[in-house]
Scaffold this motif. Sequence first.
Motif, PDB file in Angstrom:
ATOM      1  N   LEU A   1     -11.631 -87.196  16.463  1.00 44.98           N
ATOM      2  CA  LEU A   1     -12.693 -87.221  15.456  1.00 44.98           C
ATOM      3  C   LEU A   1     -12.289 -86.442  14.201  1.00 44.98           C
ATOM      4  O   LEU A   1     -12.579 -86.878  13.082  1.00 44.98           O
ATOM      5  CB  LEU A   1     -13.990 -86.657  16.045  1.00 44.98           C
ATOM      6  CG  LEU A   1     -14.689 -87.549  17.069  1.00 44.98           C
ATOM      7  CD1 LEU A   1     -15.808 -86.779  17.768  1.00 44.98           C
ATOM      8  CD2 LEU A   1     -15.228 -88.810  16.423  1.00 44.98           C
TER       9      LEU A   1
ATOM     10  N   ARG B   1     -21.354 -89.869  10.410  1.00 43.15           N
ATOM     11  CA  ARG B   1     -21.352 -90.177  11.849  1.00 43.15           C
ATOM     12  C   ARG B   1     -20.320 -89.347  12.603  1.00 43.15           C
ATOM     13  O   ARG B   1     -20.575 -88.861  13.707  1.00 43.15           O
ATOM     14  CB  ARG B   1     -21.073 -91.668  12.064  1.00 43.15           C
ATOM     15  CG  ARG B   1     -22.171 -92.579  11.603  1.00 43.15           C
ATOM     16  CD  ARG B   1     -21.943 -94.051  12.003  1.00 43.15           C
ATOM     17  NE  ARG B   1     -20.574 -94.511  11.953  1.00 43.15           N
ATOM     18  CZ  ARG B   1     -20.038 -95.190  10.944  1.00 43.15           C
ATOM     19  NH1 ARG B   1     -20.752 -95.477   9.883  1.00 43.15           N
ATOM     20  NH2 ARG B   1     -18.793 -95.595  10.999  1.00 43.15           N
ATOM     21  N   THR B   2     -19.161 -89.170  11.998  1.00 44.80           N
ATOM     22  CA  THR B   2     -18.089 -88.421  12.643  1.00 44.80           C
ATOM     23  C   THR B   2     -18.460 -86.945  12.788  1.00 44.80           C
ATOM     24  O   THR B   2     -18.223 -86.336  13.836  1.00 44.80           O
ATOM     25  CB  THR B   2     -16.771 -88.573  11.852  1.00 44.80           C
ATOM     26  OG1 THR B   2     -16.466 -89.969  11.741  1.00 44.80           O
ATOM     27  CG2 THR B   2     -15.626 -87.868  12.555  1.00 44.80           C
ATOM     28  N   GLN B   3     -19.054 -86.373  11.752  1.00 41.44           N
ATOM     29  CA  GLN B   3     -19.493 -84.975  11.832  1.00 41.44           C
ATOM     30  C   GLN B   3     -20.544 -84.807  12.927  1.00 41.44           C
ATOM     31  O   GLN B   3     -20.523 -83.830  13.670  1.00 41.44           O
ATOM     32  CB  GLN B   3     -20.046 -84.503  10.492  1.00 41.44           C
ATOM     33  CG  GLN B   3     -18.971 -84.310   9.459  1.00 41.44           C
ATOM     34  CD  GLN B   3     -19.511 -83.991   8.084  1.00 41.44           C
ATOM     35  OE1 GLN B   3     -20.600 -84.408   7.709  1.00 41.44           O
ATOM     36  NE2 GLN B   3     -18.726 -83.263   7.308  1.00 41.44           N
ATOM     37  N   LYS B   4     -21.447 -85.764  13.022  1.00 44.82           N
ATOM     38  CA  LYS B   4     -22.484 -85.724  14.056  1.00 44.82           C
ATOM     39  C   LYS B   4     -21.842 -85.803  15.448  1.00 44.82           C
ATOM     40  O   LYS B   4     -22.199 -85.048  16.347  1.00 44.82           O
ATOM     41  CB  LYS B   4     -23.461 -86.874  13.847  1.00 44.82           C
ATOM     42  CG  LYS B   4     -24.701 -86.788  14.660  1.00 44.82           C
ATOM     43  CD  LYS B   4     -25.683 -87.864  14.262  1.00 44.82           C
ATOM     44  CE  LYS B   4     -26.905 -87.764  15.144  1.00 44.82           C
ATOM     45  NZ  LYS B   4     -27.890 -88.769  14.857  1.00 44.82           N
ATOM     46  N   ASP B   5     -20.894 -86.712  15.623  1.00 43.69           N
ATOM     47  CA  ASP B   5     -20.199 -86.846  16.905  1.00 43.69           C
ATOM     48  C   ASP B   5     -19.403 -85.588  17.246  1.00 43.69           C
ATOM     49  O   ASP B   5     -19.354 -85.178  18.406  1.00 43.69           O
ATOM     50  CB  ASP B   5     -19.263 -88.057  16.892  1.00 43.69           C
ATOM     51  CG  ASP B   5     -20.000 -89.387  16.885  1.00 43.69           C
ATOM     52  OD1 ASP B   5     -21.214 -89.404  17.158  1.00 43.69           O
ATOM     53  OD2 ASP B   5     -19.347 -90.410  16.589  1.00 43.69           O
ATOM     54  N   LEU B   6     -18.785 -84.982  16.240  1.00 42.28           N
ATOM     55  CA  LEU B   6     -18.015 -83.758  16.452  1.00 42.28           C
ATOM     56  C   LEU B   6     -18.893 -82.628  16.987  1.00 42.28           C
ATOM     57  O   LEU B   6     -18.487 -81.897  17.888  1.00 42.28           O
ATOM     58  CB  LEU B   6     -17.389 -83.307  15.128  1.00 42.28           C
ATOM     59  CG  LEU B   6     -15.904 -83.520  14.943  1.00 42.28           C
ATOM     60  CD1 LEU B   6     -15.484 -83.175  13.534  1.00 42.28           C
ATOM     61  CD2 LEU B   6     -15.087 -82.793  15.955  1.00 42.28           C
TER      62      LEU B   6
ATOM     63  N   LYS C   1     -11.321 -85.710  22.381  1.00 39.95           N
ATOM     64  CA  LYS C   1     -12.224 -86.463  21.516  1.00 39.95           C
ATOM     65  C   LYS C   1     -12.407 -85.740  20.171  1.00 39.95           C
ATOM     66  O   LYS C   1     -12.417 -86.375  19.118  1.00 39.95           O
ATOM     67  CB  LYS C   1     -13.579 -86.648  22.199  1.00 39.95           C
ATOM     68  CG  LYS C   1     -14.438 -87.710  21.587  1.00 39.95           C
ATOM     69  CD  LYS C   1     -15.714 -87.874  22.394  1.00 39.95           C
ATOM     70  CE  LYS C   1     -15.765 -89.283  22.912  1.00 39.95           C
ATOM     71  NZ  LYS C   1     -17.021 -89.584  23.589  1.00 39.95           N
ATOM     72  N   LYS C   2     -12.525 -84.408  20.226  1.00 41.17           N
ATOM     73  CA  LYS C   2     -12.670 -83.633  18.993  1.00 41.17           C
ATOM     74  C   LYS C   2     -11.449 -83.800  18.096  1.00 41.17           C
ATOM     75  O   LYS C   2     -11.580 -83.936  16.875  1.00 41.17           O
ATOM     76  CB  LYS C   2     -12.869 -82.147  19.305  1.00 41.17           C
ATOM     77  CG  LYS C   2     -14.281 -81.799  19.656  1.00 41.17           C
ATOM     78  CD  LYS C   2     -14.457 -80.296  19.696  1.00 41.17           C
ATOM     79  CE  LYS C   2     -15.894 -80.015  20.023  1.00 41.17           C
ATOM     80  NZ  LYS C   2     -16.479 -79.004  19.201  1.00 41.17           N
TER      81      LYS C   2
ATOM     82  N   ALA D   1     -21.528 -82.955  18.691  1.00 40.05           N
ATOM     83  CA  ALA D   1     -22.142 -83.316  19.967  1.00 40.05           C
ATOM     84  C   ALA D   1     -21.159 -83.332  21.140  1.00 40.05           C
ATOM     85  O   ALA D   1     -21.585 -83.385  22.291  1.00 40.05           O
ATOM     86  CB  ALA D   1     -22.815 -84.679  19.856  1.00 40.05           C
ATOM     87  N   THR D   2     -19.875 -83.294  20.868  1.00 43.23           N
ATOM     88  CA  THR D   2     -18.902 -83.397  21.956  1.00 43.23           C
ATOM     89  C   THR D   2     -18.244 -82.046  22.252  1.00 43.23           C
ATOM     90  O   THR D   2     -18.099 -81.209  21.375  1.00 43.23           O
ATOM     91  CB  THR D   2     -17.815 -84.451  21.653  1.00 43.23           C
ATOM     92  OG1 THR D   2     -17.028 -84.651  22.819  1.00 43.23           O
ATOM     93  CG2 THR D   2     -16.918 -84.036  20.510  1.00 43.23           C
TER      94      THR D   2
END
Length: 63
Positions: free
Chosen positions: A46, A29-34, A42-43, A36-37
């Motif tokens: 994460l 999930r964290t890799q996906k969020d990274l 935020k990066k 996408a942002t």
Amino acid sequence: MQIDDLYHKVISKFPDANRMHYCESLIYRTQKDLSATSCFIKKRKLKTLLKAAISEMKKIKIE
């Protein structure tokens, strides 16, 4: 444990297999969020969470 409150209060008391599964899911999930942002702050948060999850997985494997 210091970064993820849910892990600290609940997941850390589970058996190793459950803890590993949680860390694997968190990493995914964290890799996906990274990816996408674009927000620098935020990066950074994460990336810290990602490093902590990877470190916790290594710790569990050693135990």
